[in-house]
Design an enzyme around this catalytic site. Structure first.
Site, PDB file in Angstrom:
ATOM      1  N   ASN A   1       9.383  -9.780   5.316  1.00  0.00           N
ATOM      2  CA  ASN A   1      10.592  -8.947   5.297  1.00  0.00           C
ATOM      3  C   ASN A   1      11.240  -8.934   6.675  1.00  0.00           C
ATOM      4  O   ASN A   1      10.725  -9.520   7.616  1.00  0.00           O
ATOM      5  CB  ASN A   1      10.271  -7.534   4.793  1.00  0.00           C
ATOM      6  CG  ASN A   1       9.313  -6.818   5.718  1.00  0.00           C
ATOM      7  OD1 ASN A   1       9.621  -6.554   6.873  1.00  0.00           O
ATOM      8  ND2 ASN A   1       8.116  -6.514   5.205  1.00  0.00           N
TER       9      ASN A   1
ATOM     10  N   ASP B   1       5.234  -4.263  -0.642  1.00  0.00           N
ATOM     11  CA  ASP B   1       4.750  -3.474  -1.783  1.00  0.00           C
ATOM     12  C   ASP B   1       3.843  -4.305  -2.685  1.00  0.00           C
ATOM     13  O   ASP B   1       2.953  -3.771  -3.326  1.00  0.00           O
ATOM     14  CB  ASP B   1       5.948  -2.950  -2.588  1.00  0.00           C
ATOM     15  CG  ASP B   1       6.704  -1.891  -1.807  1.00  0.00           C
ATOM     16  OD1 ASP B   1       6.037  -1.109  -1.104  1.00  0.00           O
ATOM     17  OD2 ASP B   1       7.948  -1.868  -1.872  1.00  0.00           O
TER      18      ASP B   1
ATOM     19  N   LYS C   1      -1.605 -26.181  -0.141  1.00  0.00           N
ATOM     20  CA  LYS C   1      -0.145 -26.057  -0.119  1.00  0.00           C
ATOM     21  C   LYS C   1       0.445 -26.352  -1.507  1.00  0.00           C
ATOM     22  O   LYS C   1       0.102 -27.376  -2.115  1.00  0.00           O
ATOM     23  CB  LYS C   1       0.413 -27.036   0.916  1.00  0.00           C
ATOM     24  CG  LYS C   1       1.887 -26.837   1.155  1.00  0.00           C
ATOM     25  CD  LYS C   1       2.393 -27.771   2.230  1.00  0.00           C
ATOM     26  CE  LYS C   1       3.899 -27.780   2.222  1.00  0.00           C
ATOM     27  NZ  LYS C   1       4.442 -28.847   3.044  1.00  0.00           N
TER      28      LYS C   1
ATOM     29  N   ILE D   1      -0.700   2.617   2.171  1.00  0.00           N
ATOM     30  CA  ILE D   1      -1.550   3.023   3.296  1.00  0.00           C
ATOM     31  C   ILE D   1      -1.255   4.472   3.695  1.00  0.00           C
ATOM     32  O   ILE D   1      -2.162   5.298   3.852  1.00  0.00           O
ATOM     33  CB  ILE D   1      -1.329   2.071   4.497  1.00  0.00           C
ATOM     34  CG1 ILE D   1      -1.622   0.626   4.063  1.00  0.00           C
ATOM     35  CG2 ILE D   1      -2.195   2.476   5.679  1.00  0.00           C
ATOM     36  CD1 ILE D   1      -1.203  -0.431   5.062  1.00  0.00           C
TER      37      ILE D   1
HETATM   38  O1  C5P Z   1       7.406   4.235  -0.515  1.00  0.00           O
HETATM   39  P1  C5P Z   1       7.915   3.442   0.649  1.00  0.00           P
HETATM   40  O2  C5P Z   1       7.282   2.109   0.802  1.00  0.00           O
HETATM   41  O3  C5P Z   1       9.414   3.376   0.733  1.00  0.00           O
HETATM   42  O4  C5P Z   1       7.451   4.348   1.905  1.00  0.00           O
HETATM   43  C1  C5P Z   1       7.714   3.979   3.199  1.00  0.00           C
HETATM   44  C2  C5P Z   1       6.694   4.581   4.115  1.00  0.00           C
HETATM   45  O5  C5P Z   1       5.383   4.348   3.638  1.00  0.00           O
HETATM   46  C3  C5P Z   1       6.736   3.967   5.493  1.00  0.00           C
HETATM   47  O6  C5P Z   1       6.327   4.954   6.406  1.00  0.00           O
HETATM   48  C4  C5P Z   1       5.715   2.839   5.383  1.00  0.00           C
HETATM   49  O7  C5P Z   1       5.186   2.493   6.638  1.00  0.00           O
HETATM   50  C5  C5P Z   1       4.669   3.447   4.493  1.00  0.00           C
HETATM   51  N1  C5P Z   1       3.975   2.484   3.602  1.00  0.00           N
HETATM   52  C6  C5P Z   1       2.642   2.244   3.774  1.00  0.00           C
HETATM   53  N2  C5P Z   1       1.993   1.385   2.927  1.00  0.00           N
HETATM   54  C7  C5P Z   1       2.660   0.768   1.940  1.00  0.00           C
HETATM   55  C8  C5P Z   1       4.028   1.009   1.750  1.00  0.00           C
HETATM   56  C9  C5P Z   1       4.652   1.866   2.604  1.00  0.00           C
HETATM   57  O8  C5P Z   1       2.016   2.778   4.698  1.00  0.00           O
HETATM   58  N3  C5P Z   1       2.013  -0.061   1.126  1.00  0.00           N
END
Ligand code: C5P
Length: 403
Positions: free
Chosen positions: A209, A278, A288, A306
């Site tokens: 990203n 996500d 590959k 997390i």
């Molecule tokens: O739900 P969303 O991904 O929009 O939430 C964003 C927040 O959650 C950010 O603080 C991001 O660092 C954290 N986050 C995370 N682990 C993930 C997805 C998002 O810690 N898998």
């Protein structure tokens, strides 16, 4: 002990009896982590010699614009660019008049025109000269242009008058120029995530990203400046290592998850700025991938959240999340604050003129249970300091409530 980065101060000394205080001012600035170079007007040299300022500043002192020997070293334009701050102390009525009019007829006034550094003036003059409408008009002009005026103080003057016009004391000037950072997070252990994650498709390709990591790195440093012991867990970025206690480099969301969960119980604050993917490919190819089909379907699986997992821990640290949204920013941020059971969330407007990914500037709306605060568009380093101060304040408030 001062851990702030060096601040380069160009001290312009005007011709007034308070020049003797400016000698001490050089010392007071140095105590606060400033490197000081001194420029004197001709009139100032009638009160104190350049040698005195050379001795206290450790650098030769310049007095003339057209000095071939000095210009061969750091010329006046370089000197103007070198400065982070231009401080004129004492600023006499005559100097203020020339500065207000934009006259550049000596080295100091030329530097004032050439420098983009923030200008500070510590006026010093007889009380009648200070009150004179001409001086007051010059003051208003300089203030309107952004100059910061330090003092003057009121009291007995060298000429025997009593009133406004005494130069502030060196300690007061130094403190205004460089306030000591309040170490509101002294002793607190901060774990912070930053940057993007990479989710492997095969040994050479990944899903990624646009996160640059800039906001997270700046926030990590700002929290460290407040005295916290900061551990940064970072995805791949192009940024230099920030000045924090420890940096742990990871690539994927699962790696970030493992490092964070291992350390989360040993921290007091957890700040999640990372743009964590996500989803990840269910099974990255071992070799590959070849382009031998017209269509390629990717099978993806959800990554662990997390931040939500840390916030759900028994005796969880103080948790701060980010919400990067393109629309309905506050609504989504508010629901994340509640659903992930966070202590604080910083809502980030992305994909608009308000900054966000890959931009040097950003604006944030910060929410917590029972309050909110707007941080308007500014550069990420400054924004990070403001956000760090807000985090420290809310963390302190929760701490106070639970003890
Ligand atoms: O739900 P969303 O991904 O929009 O939430 C964003 C927040 O959650 C950010 O603080 C991001 O660092 C954290 N986050 C995370 N682990 C993930 C997805 C998002 O810690 N898998």
């Amino acid at each position: 002990m001062n851990d702030q980065p060096i601040l380069r101060v160009l001290l312009g000394v005007g011709g007034g009896i308070s020049v003797y205080k400016s000698v001490d001012l050089v010392r007071r600035l140095a105590e606060r982590g400033c490197e000081v170079r001194v420029v004197m007007t001709q009139a100032a040299t009638a009160f104190v010699t350049p040698l005195t300022f050379q001795a206290v500043s450790g650098h030769s002192v310049r007095t003339d614009l057209l000095d071939p020997a000095a210009e061969a070293g750091m010329d006046h334009i370089e000197l103007a660019r070198w400065a982070d701050r231009l401080l004129i102390a004492p600023a006499t009525a005559n100097l203020m008049a020339r500065l207000a009019a934009g006259i550049a007829n000596d080295l100091l006034t030329t530097l004032a025109l050439a420098s983009e550094a923030q200008l500070y003036l510590a006026p010093a003059m007889n009380q009648a000269m200070w009150r004179h409408p001409a001086t007051q008009a010059n003051l208003a002009t300089l203030r309107a242009r952004g100059a910061r005026i330090l003092g003057p103080a009121e009291g007995g003057q060298a000429c025997g008058d009593v009133g406004p016009g005494r130069m502030l004391e060196p300690l007061e000037i130094a403190a205004a120029l460089r306030p000591r950072v309040q170490q509101h997070l002294a002793g607190a252990r901060v774990l912070i995530t930053a940057g993007p994650t990479r989710e492997a498709l095969d040994p050479v390709r990944f899903l990624g990203n646009r996160s640059s990591g800039r906001m997270g790195y700046a926030l990590a440093e700002a929290l460290a400046e407040l005295g916290a012991e900061v551990v940064l867990v970072s995805g791949p970025t192009a940024l230099p290592a920030p000045r924090v206690a420890e940096v742990i480099q990871i690539e994927s969301a699962l790696q970030m998850h493992a490092v964070v969960m291992e350390r989360a119980r040993r921290c007091d604050l957890f700040v999640a700025t990372a743009a964590v993917a996500d989803y990840r490919p269910v099974a990255p190819a071992e070799r590959k991938l070849k382009k031998d089909t017209e269509k390629l379907k990717l099978d993806l699986i959800r990554n662990p959240d997390i931040l939500a997992e840390v916030a759900a821990l028994h005796s969880a640290p103080f948790t701060v999340g980010f919400a990067a949204e393109t629309d309905r920013v506050l609504e989504y941020a508010q629901s994340k604050l509640t659903n992930k059971r966070l202590d604080m969330i910083a809502a980030n407007h992305v994909g608009s003129e308000r900054g966000g990914f890959e931009r040097p500037d950003n604006a944030l709306t910060v929410l917590w249970n029972g309050g909110s605060h707007e941080l308007p568009l500014m550069n990420k380093a400054r924004l990070a300091r403001e956000l760090a101060a807000l985090i420290a304040e809310r963390y302190g408030a929760r701490h106070a409530a639970s003890t």
